[in-house]
Design an enzyme around this catalytic site. Structure first.
Site, PDB file in Angstrom:
ATOM      1  N   GLU A 260      -1.470  -0.088  -4.201  1.00  0.00           N
ATOM      2  CA  GLU A 260      -0.747  -1.178  -4.860  1.00  0.00           C
ATOM      3  C   GLU A 260      -0.206  -0.727  -6.211  1.00  0.00           C
ATOM      4  OE1 GLU A 260      -0.195  -3.689  -3.079  1.00  0.00           O
ATOM      5  OE2 GLU A 260      -1.839  -3.776  -1.640  1.00  0.00           O
TER       6      GLU A 260
ATOM      7  N   CYS B 241      -7.585 -10.514  -4.921  1.00  0.00           N
ATOM      8  CA  CYS B 241      -7.312  -9.087  -5.149  1.00  0.00           C
ATOM      9  C   CYS B 241      -6.178  -8.900  -6.151  1.00  0.00           C
ATOM     10  CB  CYS B 241      -6.957  -8.383  -3.839  1.00  0.00           C
ATOM     11  SG  CYS B 241      -8.351  -8.136  -2.729  1.00  0.00           S
TER      12      CYS B 241
ATOM     13  N   HIS C 109      -6.091  -1.199  -1.376  1.00  0.00           N
ATOM     14  CA  HIS C 109      -6.529  -2.074  -0.288  1.00  0.00           C
ATOM     15  C   HIS C 109      -6.969  -1.188   0.878  1.00  0.00           C
ATOM     16  CE1 HIS C 109      -4.691  -6.069  -1.559  1.00  0.00           C
ATOM     17  NE2 HIS C 109      -5.908  -6.359  -1.144  1.00  0.00           N
TER      18      HIS C 109
END
Length: 151
Positions: free
Chosen positions: A42, A104, A123
């Site tokens: 991410e 998250c 993730h």
């Protein structure tokens, strides 16, 4: 440190990490239950859009992580470069710019905010016959070492 799937408590823990431990980099790992044999790197955290209720049935006031915070914050870690230059046998690695507007992403944004961009979020898929703990551990080790090399 394991963070709860509760917006406010996760944010409190993130603030505590940055104020007491003062790390050079914080790496968060979250479960992407819909992903199978995929690791998502991410790049950024988003400040708004948190309307889904957490494990305690709550969502942040105004669906926002930090009032008056920037819309998004990019990680100091170049996830795209990491993604292009890393491979792990048996598992695909994907570059992502959307961590999902749940706890998250909320945690990631808070960590980026309080850590001045010195945070990363990965993730991971749930463990399975194809994604064993050993495979996932080796993949995370490879990714984290590459992140540290960027620092």
């Amino acid at each position: 440190m394991q963070l709860p799937v509760v917006y406010q408590k996760a944010k409190e823990q993130v603030i505590k990490i940055w104020t007491t431990l003062q790390p050079l980099l914080t790496i968060h790992v979250g479960l992407a239950s819909s992903a199978t044999a995929l690791i998502l790197l991410e790049q950024c955290g988003k400040n708004k859009g948190y309307r889904e209720r957490d494990a305690c049935g709550f969502h942040p006031e105004g669906a926002c992580c930090v009032l008056d915070g920037p819309e998004k914050i990019e990680s100091a870690i170049n996830m795209k470069a990491l993604w292009k230059n890393i491979s792990v046998e048996g598992i695909d690695i994907i570059f992502s710019r959307d961590a999902g507007r749940y706890v998250c992403d909320y945690t990631y944004y808070a960590s980026l905010y309080y850590g001045n961009g010195r945070a990363a979020f990965i993730h991971v898929p749930p463990l399975s016959k194809s994604v064993t703990a050993d495979l996932l551990g080796k993949a995370l080790q490879t990714i984290i070492l590459a992140m540290l090399a960027q620092c």
